[in-house]
Design an enzyme around this catalytic site. Structure first.
Site, short mmCIF file in Angstrom:
data_model
loop_
_atom_site.label_atom_id
_atom_site.label_comp_id
_atom_site.label_asym_id
_atom_site.label_seq_id
_atom_site.Cartn_x
_atom_site.Cartn_y
_atom_site.Cartn_z
N CYS A 66 -18.86 -13.20 -18.96
CA CYS A 66 -20.22 -13.33 -19.49
C CYS A 66 -20.25 -14.34 -20.64
O CYS A 66 -21.11 -15.21 -20.71
CB CYS A 66 -20.71 -11.97 -19.96
SG CYS A 66 -22.47 -11.91 -20.36
N CYS A 111 -27.92 -9.80 -15.61
CA CYS A 111 -27.33 -9.62 -16.93
C CYS A 111 -28.33 -10.08 -18.00
O CYS A 111 -28.86 -11.19 -17.93
CB CYS A 111 -26.03 -10.42 -17.03
SG CYS A 111 -25.32 -10.41 -18.70
N CYS A 144 -26.47 -13.28 -19.87
CA CYS A 144 -26.21 -14.57 -19.23
C CYS A 144 -27.04 -14.79 -17.97
O CYS A 144 -26.99 -15.85 -17.36
CB CYS A 144 -24.73 -14.72 -18.90
SG CYS A 144 -24.22 -13.77 -17.44
N CYS A 197 -23.16 -7.89 -17.95
CA CYS A 197 -21.92 -8.07 -17.20
C CYS A 197 -20.86 -7.10 -17.73
O CYS A 197 -20.68 -7.00 -18.94
CB CYS A 197 -21.36 -9.48 -17.37
SG CYS A 197 -22.32 -10.78 -16.60
N GLY A 245 0.79 -1.23 0.00
CA GLY A 245 0.00 0.00 0.00
C GLY A 245 0.82 1.27 0.00
O GLY A 245 0.29 2.35 -0.20
#
Ligand code: ATP
Ligand code: MG
Ligand code: ZN
Lengths: 261, 273
Positions: free
Chosen positions: B268, B237, B240, B262, B29
């Protein structure tokens, strides 16, 4: 117990300053300043422009590096504290009130965020409580809590100054340093701010070092008075005594109120 | 091909970048400064990510590049073909087949593995920049762990919108020490920053690299009474049927009909195959 009794009693000073010195190159900022400040005591600092008042205050607060001297708080020299500890002290036990509110406020953050900052920096993580505390503090400094989400830029000069005070006092500090907090405000606004300050100082038992050009501020707030010239303390004593029998030319002018502010 | 060193950058530059990456992995970080090089593309195109990718690639790697979850945007296609040309590496659109994935603004839906590296393009690496423009001051705040400012930002959000409105680049505390900006991924992706893969972040214009070693703890900042939520659009979605993926809202026709899809196009497609 009067201030006089207290200062000659065995009680330890909250702040003990010794030999505090700061140069700007070869020019004196402040030199060999020494004083004790007792719990609940207000000390005024006066002196002509350039006499080193702001330099002294900035050295105390750690905004400026010091060339020599000690600033002993609660038995510890804050100038030798490691930076994290010093900064923690500054945002919990101490508060600083700048002459220009914009130096002491975050102008792009709401009033509530400004007041809440020190709480959050100290680990407060409950939004509702932070907000409630901020509202309480706005009320205590006579700002309508309904303005909690307004930015300081939408506030008048007097309100900004009161907000700066709330922002500093929210953590219940013991020591407050103020550099001409009423400067640049018009007279009626000054009076209201002074009144407020006096109330807060009494209720919270604050110890205060306040720099001012204004004899009214001195009379109303200061238990003791320190007069500076060319970076040095030239007169120092209980306010009444100094004002009744001023020794130094500047102090005489101040008492006669012929000073330009 | 012979005009370039492998992966475009010369070896000393790659070495310098690898050193920054290792330092970043050692201090999760923490933003490591590095000497960003000119790349043959504009800054907005993720030159930081491109340099990190260049420093990581080996001839055996298989590279995938996504832009907001899609493999077929101009940005993704250009970067993919750039590395196909200057490094000659294999490329893919399948998350499972890639060993290095460069991304802009998404973490792939397919869970990553420990043998994969995810490289993020970062526009603004400094999470404190919002309230503190001074670099010297933000650096000191990181050094002293003074992160009160981050909560002011969240406080302001709630005060103004009634909830934490930060939807992208949601700040988080890494390994209990450094607050970081995960780049503009949706906050839906934040919980998935805790991953078996190595994650590297490159900011070209700002010349910073930072990193998350595998399984690093990443805590999204919040308030006790406004806890972090990995929110997404409430829907499924249209292609899908997935309800567990991050969805883009798209205008489907000239009548302004909206539907969800998606954002991870590879995921997807795989579900429909
Ligand atoms: N940043 C600086 N660089 C150089 N000299 C400075 C600086 N700040 C202050 N000084 C000098 O130090 C001396 C003390 O200044 P300081 O600002 O402390 O006075 P002051 O008593 O607060 O004055 P005022 O009443 O005008 O606010 C002056 O001679 C001033 O010119
Ligand atoms: Mg001054
Ligand atoms: Zn789908």
């Amino acid at each position: 117990m009067s201030i006089l009794e207290r200062s000659i009693s065995a009680e330890a000073p909250l702040l003990s300053v010794n030999g505090l010195t700061r140069f700007y190159g070869s020019r004196v900022g402040c030199q060999n300043v020494a004083f004790d400040l007792y719990p609940g005591e207000v000390m005024g600092i006066v002196g002509e422009s350039g006499s080193g008042k702001s330099t002294l205050l900035s050295c105390l607060a750690g905004h400026l590096e010091t060339d020599a001297g000690q600033v002993v708080y609660n038995g510890q020299d804050v100038l030798t504290l490691p930076e994290p500890a010093r900064r923690r002290l500054m945002r919990t036990d101490w508060a600083f009130v700048h002459q220009h509110a914009r130096d002491g406020l975050r102008m792009n953050v709401s009033a509530g965020g400004n007041v809440g900052e020190r709480l959050m920096a100290g680990g407060a993580r409950h939004y509702g409580n932070i907000r409630k505390t901020a509202e309480d503090w706005l009320e205590r400094v006579e700002i309508d809590p309904g303005r909690i989400d307004d930015r300081p830029s939408a506030f008048s000069g007097g309100m900004q100054q009161r907000l700066q005070i709330a922002r500093g006092l929210v953590t219940g500090p013991k020591l407050v340093l103020m550099d001409e907090p009423t400067g640049g405000l018009d007279v009626s606004v000054q009076a209201r701010l002074l009144d407020l300050l006096r109330g807060l100082v009494r209720r919270m038992g604050l110890s205060v070092v306040i720099v001012t050009h204004d004899i009214g501020v001195v009379r109303l707030l200061a238990d003791r008075l320190m007069v500076m010239r060319h970076g040095q303390v030239v007169e120092h004593g209980l306010t009444d005594r100094v004002l009744d029998d001023p020794q130094h030319a500047y102090t005489q002018l101040l008492v006669n109120s012929v000073l330009p502010t | 091909m012979s005009d370039y060193n492998f992966a475009y950058l010369d070896e000393p530059t790659k070495k310098m970048i690898r050193r920054a990456i290792l330092k970043g992995l050692a201090v999760p970080g923490y933003q490591v400064p590095f000497a960003s090089r000119e790349m043959p593309m504009p800054y907005g195109w993720g030159t930081g990510g491109v340099q990190v990718t260049a420093a990581c690639l080996t001839p055996e790697d298989t590279l995938k590049v996504i832009d907001q979850g899609a493999d077929d945007t101009t940005n993704a296609v250009s970067i993919r073909s750039f590395f196909a040309k200057v490094a000659g590496v294999a490329t893919t659109t399948r998350t499972g087949e890639a060993s290095v994935i460069q991304t802009r603004h998404r973490i792939p839906e397919t869970p990553l593995r420990s043998d994969q590296i995810l490289v993020y393009q970062v526009p603004i690496p400094e999470p404190l920049r919002f309230l503190e423009p001074r670099e010297t001051e933000t650096r000191r705040m990181h050094a002293l762990e003074e992160y009160g400012l981050m909560h002011i930002k969240l406080y302001e959000d709630i005060a103004r919108h009634g909830a934490i409105a930060t939807a992208y680049a949601y700040p988080a505390l890494v390994n209990g020490r450094h607050v970081f900006d995960p780049s503009p991924i949706p906050r839906f992706d934040n919980p998935r920053l805790e991953s078996p893969a190595i994650q590297l972040f490159g900011a070209g214009r700002e010349q910073r690299i930072y990193a998350l070693p595998p399984f690093t703890r990443v805590q999204s900042l919040d308030f006790d009474d406004h806890p972090f939520e990995a929110s997404k659009a409430d829907g499924a979605c249209a292609l899908c049927g997935a309800t567990h993926t991050y969805l883009d809202e798209i205008v489907a026709d000239d009548q302004g009909t909206r539907r969800f899809q998606c954002s991870d196009t590879d995921y997807c497609m795989e579900r429909r195959a």
